[in-house]
Scaffold this active site. Sequence first.
Site, PDB file in Angstrom:
ATOM      1  N   SER A 116      45.369  42.362  44.256  1.00  0.00           N
ATOM      2  CA  SER A 116      44.539  41.833  45.334  1.00  0.00           C
ATOM      3  C   SER A 116      44.746  42.706  46.573  1.00  0.00           C
ATOM      4  CB  SER A 116      44.985  40.398  45.639  1.00  0.00           C
ATOM      5  OG  SER A 116      44.441  39.967  46.860  1.00  0.00           O
TER       6      SER A 116
ATOM      7  N   TYR B   4      51.948  33.657  47.235  1.00  0.00           N
ATOM      8  CA  TYR B   4      50.954  34.397  46.437  1.00  0.00           C
ATOM      9  C   TYR B   4      50.905  35.874  46.832  1.00  0.00           C
ATOM     10  CZ  TYR B   4      46.396  36.011  44.754  1.00  0.00           C
ATOM     11  OH  TYR B   4      45.393  36.732  44.151  1.00  0.00           O
TER      12      TYR B   4
HETATM   13  P1  NAP Z   1      40.087  31.559  38.330  1.00  0.00           P
HETATM   14  O1  NAP Z   1      38.626  31.393  38.187  1.00  0.00           O
HETATM   15  O2  NAP Z   1      40.911  30.443  38.798  1.00  0.00           O
HETATM   16  O3  NAP Z   1      40.657  32.125  36.950  1.00  0.00           O
HETATM   17  C1  NAP Z   1      42.034  32.237  36.711  1.00  0.00           C
HETATM   18  C2  NAP Z   1      42.221  32.376  35.233  1.00  0.00           C
HETATM   19  O4  NAP Z   1      43.637  32.518  34.964  1.00  0.00           O
HETATM   20  C3  NAP Z   1      41.748  31.124  34.465  1.00  0.00           C
HETATM   21  O5  NAP Z   1      41.190  31.526  33.248  1.00  0.00           O
HETATM   22  C4  NAP Z   1      43.055  30.374  34.245  1.00  0.00           C
HETATM   23  O6  NAP Z   1      43.004  29.494  33.136  1.00  0.00           O
HETATM   24  C5  NAP Z   1      43.968  31.558  33.960  1.00  0.00           C
HETATM   25  N1  NAP Z   1      45.386  31.203  33.975  1.00  0.00           N
HETATM   26  C6  NAP Z   1      46.115  30.662  34.974  1.00  0.00           C
HETATM   27  N2  NAP Z   1      47.379  30.465  34.569  1.00  0.00           N
HETATM   28  C7  NAP Z   1      47.435  30.894  33.277  1.00  0.00           C
HETATM   29  C8  NAP Z   1      48.445  30.944  32.304  1.00  0.00           C
HETATM   30  N3  NAP Z   1      49.688  30.485  32.545  1.00  0.00           N
HETATM   31  N4  NAP Z   1      48.170  31.470  31.080  1.00  0.00           N
HETATM   32  C9  NAP Z   1      46.922  31.930  30.827  1.00  0.00           C
HETATM   33  N5  NAP Z   1      45.898  31.878  31.676  1.00  0.00           N
HETATM   34  C10 NAP Z   1      46.164  31.358  32.898  1.00  0.00           C
HETATM   35  O7  NAP Z   1      40.420  32.754  39.351  1.00  0.00           O
HETATM   36  P2  NAP Z   1      39.862  34.235  39.531  1.00  0.00           P
HETATM   37  O8  NAP Z   1      39.418  34.351  40.934  1.00  0.00           O
HETATM   38  O9  NAP Z   1      38.948  34.598  38.430  1.00  0.00           O
HETATM   39  O10 NAP Z   1      41.251  35.034  39.424  1.00  0.00           O
HETATM   40  C11 NAP Z   1      41.531  35.955  38.411  1.00  0.00           C
HETATM   41  C12 NAP Z   1      42.562  36.923  38.942  1.00  0.00           C
HETATM   42  O11 NAP Z   1      42.024  37.619  40.062  1.00  0.00           O
HETATM   43  C13 NAP Z   1      43.865  36.297  39.425  1.00  0.00           C
HETATM   44  O12 NAP Z   1      44.958  37.103  39.025  1.00  0.00           O
HETATM   45  C14 NAP Z   1      43.737  36.334  40.948  1.00  0.00           C
HETATM   46  O13 NAP Z   1      44.985  36.403  41.591  1.00  0.00           O
HETATM   47  C15 NAP Z   1      42.947  37.606  41.126  1.00  0.00           C
HETATM   48  N6  NAP Z   1      42.218  37.700  42.397  1.00  0.00           N
HETATM   49  C16 NAP Z   1      41.215  36.847  42.694  1.00  0.00           C
HETATM   50  C17 NAP Z   1      40.542  37.003  43.898  1.00  0.00           C
HETATM   51  C18 NAP Z   1      39.396  36.109  44.280  1.00  0.00           C
HETATM   52  O14 NAP Z   1      38.872  36.258  45.396  1.00  0.00           O
HETATM   53  N7  NAP Z   1      38.940  35.191  43.425  1.00  0.00           N
HETATM   54  C19 NAP Z   1      40.908  38.009  44.796  1.00  0.00           C
HETATM   55  C20 NAP Z   1      41.951  38.852  44.462  1.00  0.00           C
HETATM   56  C21 NAP Z   1      42.594  38.701  43.259  1.00  0.00           C
HETATM   57  P3  NAP Z   1      42.632  27.919  33.301  1.00  0.00           P
HETATM   58  O15 NAP Z   1      41.132  27.835  33.317  1.00  0.00           O
HETATM   59  O16 NAP Z   1      43.259  27.304  32.103  1.00  0.00           O
HETATM   60  O17 NAP Z   1      43.242  27.443  34.601  1.00  0.00           O
END
Ligand code: NAP
Length: 239
Positions: A142, A164
């Site tokens: 991130s 985080y």
């Molecule tokens: P999201 O929609 O909440 O997706 C997160 C995913 O991770 C979901 O599939 C969740 O599964 C899974 N997960 C969480 N804990 C897990 C575990 N113990 N084992 C396996 N899967 C697990 O969020 P997102 O925004 O797509 O985030 C994806 C990545 O991008 C993350 O690493 C986040 O830090 C990073 N990121 C996001 C943003 C943003 O603006 N959204 C910005 C920078 C970085 P469940 O559905 O079962 O909960």
Amino acid sequence: MSEQTIALVTGANKGIGYEIAAGLGALGASVGVGARDAERGEEAAAKLRANGADAFFVPLDVTDDESVAAAVALFGGRFGRLDVLVNNAGIAGAWPTAPSAATPAGLREVLDTNVIGVVRVTNAMLPLLRRSARPRIVNQSSHLSSLTLQTSPDVDFGDIDGVYMPSKTFLNAVTVQYAKELTGMKVNGCCPGYVATDFNDFHGHETPANGAKIAIRLATLGDDGPTGGLFDDAGTVPW
Ligand code: NAP
């Protein structure tokens, strides 16, 4: 004809991970849709298949040794190798948590997924990645991870967070060390931007498909591509 790329995306049942799986599938890869919940994972894989991707559900909780071992067995048995690992699964914890409000339990929970989970999955998959002709590892970081951006007077992330953000900084450090060790692979971190997902109650201004682009690019790097870096769509992100 070149061999089909075999990929695994963790946390691919929704959000950015789902779109990374979709993008890799559109490029012709056989994509494992890692998900900790069977119903959500099967549903996502079925949706990807309906859109033409060669996708299959991989039960995978990145915090669980047995679950990870079963995923290794699945790839080992079906393909005998892994070409692309995208460590995308991540959690925010109680966002934002000021350092003075952080608890050992809260910190441990976030690190267990965002850092230890990545190491757990990567190390377990390494024997299969070593059997690939072009192994690529992408760690979902991130912009918030960057100490340079955090301390720049020109950048205001708005929130102070001692859980985080440091977890992703730790992940960056791990990425650099993997890249130094795994010289035959490409190991990079990426920053998807501020993406509208469950992660931020859909407040992000980027679409998940746009947020997925940099991970897809790093997952498909040519032999002359970089390793040990942190990137977004615009280029290099400072550590
Ligand atoms: P999201 O929609 O909440 O997706 C997160 C995913 O991770 C979901 O599939 C969740 O599964 C899974 N997960 C969480 N804990 C897990 C575990 N113990 N084992 C396996 N899967 C697990 O969020 P997102 O925004 O797509 O985030 C994806 C990545 O991008 C993350 O690493 C986040 O830090 C990073 N990121 C996001 C943003 C943003 O603006 N959204 C910005 C920078 C970085 P469940 O559905 O079962 O909960």
